[in-house]
Design an enzyme around this catalytic site. Structure first.
Site, PDB file in Angstrom:
ATOM      1  N   ALA A 171     -24.488   1.207   1.285  1.00 45.94           N
ATOM      2  CA  ALA A 171     -23.443   1.093   0.274  1.00 45.94           C
ATOM      3  C   ALA A 171     -22.288   2.009   0.518  1.00 45.94           C
ATOM      4  O   ALA A 171     -21.247   1.591   0.093  1.00 45.94           O
ATOM      5  CB  ALA A 171     -24.142   1.569  -1.235  1.00 45.94           C
ATOM      6  N   TYR A 199     -27.100   4.319   2.498  1.00 42.73           N
ATOM      7  CA  TYR A 199     -26.431   4.274   3.738  1.00 42.73           C
ATOM      8  C   TYR A 199     -25.433   3.107   3.780  1.00 42.73           C
ATOM      9  O   TYR A 199     -24.099   3.188   4.110  1.00 42.73           O
ATOM     10  CB  TYR A 199     -27.130   4.312   4.924  1.00 42.73           C
ATOM     11  CG  TYR A 199     -26.705   3.822   6.263  1.00 42.73           C
ATOM     12  CD1 TYR A 199     -25.992   4.878   7.067  1.00 42.73           C
ATOM     13  CD2 TYR A 199     -26.742   2.718   6.811  1.00 42.73           C
ATOM     14  CE1 TYR A 199     -25.387   4.715   8.366  1.00 42.73           C
ATOM     15  CE2 TYR A 199     -26.410   2.416   8.103  1.00 42.73           C
ATOM     16  CZ  TYR A 199     -25.405   3.286   8.816  1.00 42.73           C
ATOM     17  OH  TYR A 199     -24.917   3.143   9.852  1.00 42.73           O
ATOM     18  N   ILE A 256     -27.824  -0.846  17.367  1.00 46.25           N
ATOM     19  CA  ILE A 256     -27.689  -0.674  18.830  1.00 46.25           C
ATOM     20  C   ILE A 256     -28.499   0.662  19.318  1.00 46.25           C
ATOM     21  O   ILE A 256     -28.874   1.365  18.499  1.00 46.25           O
ATOM     22  CB  ILE A 256     -26.168  -0.046  18.736  1.00 46.25           C
ATOM     23  CG1 ILE A 256     -25.188  -0.675  18.102  1.00 46.25           C
ATOM     24  CG2 ILE A 256     -25.889   0.305  20.224  1.00 46.25           C
ATOM     25  CD1 ILE A 256     -24.826  -2.297  18.711  1.00 46.25           C
TER      26      ILE A 256
HETATM   27  N1  LIG Z   1     -26.716   2.952  16.285  1.00 46.44           N
HETATM   28  C1  LIG Z   1     -26.588   1.858  15.302  1.00 46.44           C
HETATM   29  O1  LIG Z   1     -27.621   1.274  15.452  1.00 46.44           O
HETATM   30  C2  LIG Z   1     -25.502   1.762  14.500  1.00 46.44           C
HETATM   31  C3  LIG Z   1     -25.357   0.295  13.834  1.00 46.44           C
HETATM   32  C4  LIG Z   1     -24.090   0.335  12.909  1.00 46.44           C
HETATM   33  C5  LIG Z   1     -23.514   1.503  12.738  1.00 46.44           C
HETATM   34  N2  LIG Z   1     -23.665   2.612  13.369  1.00 46.44           N
HETATM   35  C6  LIG Z   1     -22.703   3.867  13.165  1.00 46.44           C
HETATM   36  O2  LIG Z   1     -21.910   4.272  14.158  1.00 46.44           O
HETATM   37  C7  LIG Z   1     -21.780   5.551  14.296  1.00 46.44           C
HETATM   38  C8  LIG Z   1     -22.236   6.355  15.469  1.00 46.44           C
HETATM   39  O3  LIG Z   1     -23.659   6.153  15.422  1.00 46.44           O
HETATM   40  P1  LIG Z   1     -24.487   6.431  16.658  1.00 46.44           P
HETATM   41  O4  LIG Z   1     -25.461   5.366  16.853  1.00 46.44           O
HETATM   42  O5  LIG Z   1     -23.459   6.543  17.777  1.00 46.44           O
HETATM   43  O6  LIG Z   1     -25.393   7.768  16.387  1.00 46.44           O
HETATM   44  P2  LIG Z   1     -25.602   8.853  17.424  1.00 46.44           P
HETATM   45  O7  LIG Z   1     -26.026   8.495  18.806  1.00 46.44           O
HETATM   46  O8  LIG Z   1     -26.645   9.736  16.577  1.00 46.44           O
HETATM   47  O9  LIG Z   1     -24.486   9.954  17.550  1.00 46.44           O
HETATM   48  C9  LIG Z   1     -23.950  10.390  16.155  1.00 46.44           C
HETATM   49  C10 LIG Z   1     -22.573  11.324  16.555  1.00 46.44           C
HETATM   50  O10 LIG Z   1     -22.132  11.731  15.365  1.00 46.44           O
HETATM   51  C11 LIG Z   1     -21.939  13.206  15.402  1.00 46.44           C
HETATM   52  N3  LIG Z   1     -22.368  13.846  14.099  1.00 46.44           N
HETATM   53  C12 LIG Z   1     -23.474  13.398  13.296  1.00 46.44           C
HETATM   54  N4  LIG Z   1     -23.429  14.255  12.160  1.00 46.44           N
HETATM   55  C13 LIG Z   1     -22.266  14.601  11.997  1.00 46.44           C
HETATM   56  C14 LIG Z   1     -21.412  15.293  11.179  1.00 46.44           C
HETATM   57  N5  LIG Z   1     -22.169  15.668  10.006  1.00 46.44           N
HETATM   58  N6  LIG Z   1     -20.212  15.629  11.355  1.00 46.44           N
HETATM   59  C15 LIG Z   1     -19.699  15.159  12.359  1.00 46.44           C
HETATM   60  N7  LIG Z   1     -20.229  14.806  13.420  1.00 46.44           N
HETATM   61  C16 LIG Z   1     -21.454  14.460  13.101  1.00 46.44           C
HETATM   62  C17 LIG Z   1     -22.981  13.770  16.372  1.00 46.44           C
HETATM   63  O11 LIG Z   1     -22.570  14.817  17.077  1.00 46.44           O
HETATM   64  P3  LIG Z   1     -23.747  15.863  17.753  1.00 46.44           P
HETATM   65  O12 LIG Z   1     -23.960  15.381  19.107  1.00 46.44           O
HETATM   66  O13 LIG Z   1     -23.062  17.222  17.560  1.00 46.44           O
HETATM   67  O14 LIG Z   1     -24.920  15.594  16.864  1.00 46.44           O
HETATM   68  C18 LIG Z   1     -22.826  12.614  17.329  1.00 46.44           C
HETATM   69  O15 LIG Z   1     -21.820  12.776  18.145  1.00 46.44           O
HETATM   70  C19 LIG Z   1     -22.192   5.865  12.796  1.00 46.44           C
HETATM   71  O16 LIG Z   1     -21.007   5.899  11.864  1.00 46.44           O
HETATM   72  C20 LIG Z   1     -23.357   4.984  12.553  1.00 46.44           C
HETATM   73  O17 LIG Z   1     -23.407   4.785  11.011  1.00 46.44           O
HETATM   74  C21 LIG Z   1     -24.568   2.917  14.298  1.00 46.44           C
END
Ligand SMILES: NC(=O)c1ccc[n+]([C@@H]2O[C@H](COP(=O)([O-])OP(=O)(O)OC[C@H]3O[C@@H](n4cnc5c(N)ncnc54)[C@H](OP(=O)(O)O)[C@@H]3O)[C@@H](O)[C@H]2O)c1
Length: 252
Positions: free
Chosen positions: A159, A157, A190
């Site tokens: 990488a 992830y 988060i």
């Molecule tokens: N939360 C953290 O701690 C954190 C930290 C650093 C970076 N990030 C990054 O922030 C971004 C958002 O994460 P989040 O925490 O908001 O996650 P989340 O709450 O799980 O939400 C994920 C979102 O992405 C959509 N999604 C998942 N798989 C998908 C796919 N194959 N194609 C299109 N859409 C897809 C989901 O749609 P559905 O609702 O339809 O499933 C949802 O809207 C990601 O890139 C993650 O790597 C998160």
């Protein structure tokens, strides 16, 4: 004044939803995407419309690059029918999933899923949407604190996120000719559904991260939604090719 429009991938939940709401609060029209949760996406659209701002939701699997030409046509159609526009202004490449597996245990299937969603997807989705981006527009990619510091279980992830950080600089270099700036936000941990909601729901992990964070707690979706809206604001128009970590000071 023409309303600005943002395409936000993964806008149905978590950070993308929060960012969409914060951008809409500044009057920016929103095209958000969801993968499976159409109802959640429609709920976000309704919340935005209640602010008097136009919004629409489209299905998109960022892991399926063969679907990008059809998705791009759908965006074009929405721009025309909802906004009477040919172009949009901001692209937030946010959609993603978490898979926790040590380097030794990561399977090829897990690797392929992560690379398709977190690297190949944003690479070719952005390429496909470029003709619809306004000259002078802005792209914001999403990395992770895990690309700077290491936590067990995130080799693949993190990488991919590192690859996005390099790609961001190349995109900035090449798209500058069109006045498009490209930056990447790196959130710390988060409280969202991400990775099974681990940071939010596992008290031990939550406290471990809080103890390693200068500001003394884990991040909340508002922390990142606010930052994204700020990073895409006019005041930061000259910022380009940058990685901006928004983590409250994790693992300093
Ligand atoms: N939360 C953290 O701690 C954190 C930290 C650093 C970076 N990030 C990054 O922030 C971004 C958002 O994460 P989040 O925490 O908001 O996650 P989340 O709450 O799980 O939400 C994920 C979102 O992405 C959509 N999604 C998942 N798989 C998908 C796919 N194959 N194609 C299109 N859409 C897809 C989901 O749609 P559905 O609702 O339809 O499933 C949802 O809207 C990601 O890139 C993650 O790597 C998160």
């Amino acid at each position: 004044m023409t309303q600005h429009i943002a395409v936000v991938t993964g806008g149905s939940r978590g950070l993308g939803k929060n960012a969409a709401l914060k951008l809409a609060a500044k009057g920016i029209g929103i095209i958000l995407t969801y993968n499976n949760n159409a109802d959640d996406a429609q709920q976000v659209v309704r919340e935005i419309e209640q602010k008097g701002v136009k919004a629409t939701a489209l299905q998109l699997n960022v892991g399926d690059s063969a679907s990008f030409p059809a998705f791009t046509r759908a965006v074009q159609e929405q721009l025309k029918t909802v906004w009477q526009r040919e172009t949009f202004d901001y692209l937030l490449n946010n959609a993603g999933i978490g898979i926790n597996a040590s380097f030794a245990d990561t399977t090829e299937a897990q690797f392929d899923q992560l690379v398709n969603i977190h690297f190949k997807g944003p690479f070719f989705l952005t390429q496909s949407l470029l003709p619809l981006m306004k000259n002078g527009g802005r792209i914001l990619n999403v990395s992770s604190g895990l690309a700077r510091f290491c936590q067990p279980g995130y080799a693949a992830y993190a990488a991919m996120k590192g690859a996005m950080e390099v790609l961001t600089r190349y995109q900035a270099k090449e798209l500058g000719a069109r006045g498009i700036s490209v930056n990447i936000i790196a959130p710390g941990a988060i409280e969202t559904d991400f990775g099974g909601g681990m940071v939010r729901d596992n008290e031990q992990i939550n406290q471990h991260i809080a103890a390693q964070t200068a500001l003394g707690r884990v991040g909340l979706p508002d922390d990142i939604g606010d930052a994204i809206a700020a990073l895409l604001s006019d005041e930061l128009h000259w910022m380009n090719a940058q990685r901006i970590e928004v983590s409250g000071g994790m693992f300093l």
